[in-house]
Enzyme design. Structure first.
Site, PDB file in Angstrom:
ATOM      1  N   HIS A 130       0.862  -1.316   0.009  1.00  0.00           N
ATOM      2  CA  HIS A 130       0.092  -0.077   0.016  1.00  0.00           C
ATOM      3  C   HIS A 130       0.720   1.335   0.060  1.00  0.00           C
ATOM      4  CE1 HIS A 130       0.589   0.851   4.258  1.00  0.00           C
ATOM      5  NE2 HIS A 130       0.393  -0.212   4.397  1.00  0.00           N
ATOM      6  N   CYS A 149       2.741  -5.122   6.981  1.00  0.00           N
ATOM      7  CA  CYS A 149       2.502  -4.843   5.397  1.00  0.00           C
ATOM      8  C   CYS A 149       3.630  -4.115   4.901  1.00  0.00           C
ATOM      9  CB  CYS A 149       1.331  -4.193   5.136  1.00  0.00           C
ATOM     10  SG  CYS A 149      -0.433  -5.034   5.667  1.00  0.00           S
TER      11      CYS A 149
END
Length: 173
Positions: A130, A149
């Protein structure tokens, strides 16, 4: 992960290389292989339980404006049955590991932890790639700042490559 880089290869040739931010030493990014299935633009961020309890709850207790400032909504319950709750009506000091019946959801916007685009590769670790509002961290040589992440530098370059050839998609769109 160890090199803090994302490399995109097409037909054996490198077509894109970007710096990435990966998991902190105590929340390492797992090593796995998967495929990006879809992208989400202007995503919401449903805060994972570990982050809610270990990171967010202490901040909420210290700063009554924390949730409003970061545009985080509070819900009781999950899925279609969840109900939005006024955070001022919650006794945050009474909550903990065995008593946290809420979901925290950060709305899309400039402070959203996922930035403007999320690359979904559904996997057992709930790890995805992301964007990030903390772009200054890419200048560091060691980039272990996430909770698992992978934050991608200049994510729209990656999005544009992934969506190349898709009808009705352009960088402007």
């Amino acid at each position: 992960i160890a090199g803090f880089e994302l490399t995109m290869v097409d037909r054996g040739s490198e077509v894109l290389r970007k710096r990435v931010i990966v998991g902190k030493p105590f929340r390492q990014t797992p090593v796995f292989s998967d495929q990006i299935e879809y992208l989400v633009f202007n995503p919401t961020w449903t805060v994972p339980r570990t982050i809610m309890l270990q990171d967010q709850l202490p901040q909420i207790l210290k700063d009554p404006d924390y949730l409003a400032r970061l545009n985080i909504s509070v819900y009781r319950g999950w899925g279609a049955d969840r109900v939005r709750i006024d955070p001022a009506m919650i006794d945050w000091s009474a909550l903990g590991k065995n008593n946290f019946p809420y979901q925290l959801v950060q709305e899309p916007g400039p402070q959203n932890a996922l930035g403007q685009v999320k690359f979904m590769l559904p996997n057992q670790y709930d790890v995805y790639l992301h964007d990030t509002p903390g772009r200054g961290l890419f200048a560091k040589s060691e980039r272990t700042f996430s909770s698992g992440c992978i934050r991608v530098e200049q994510p729209f370059d990656l999005a544009e490559r992934l969506l190349a050839g898709s009808p009705n998609w352009s960088r402007a769109r």
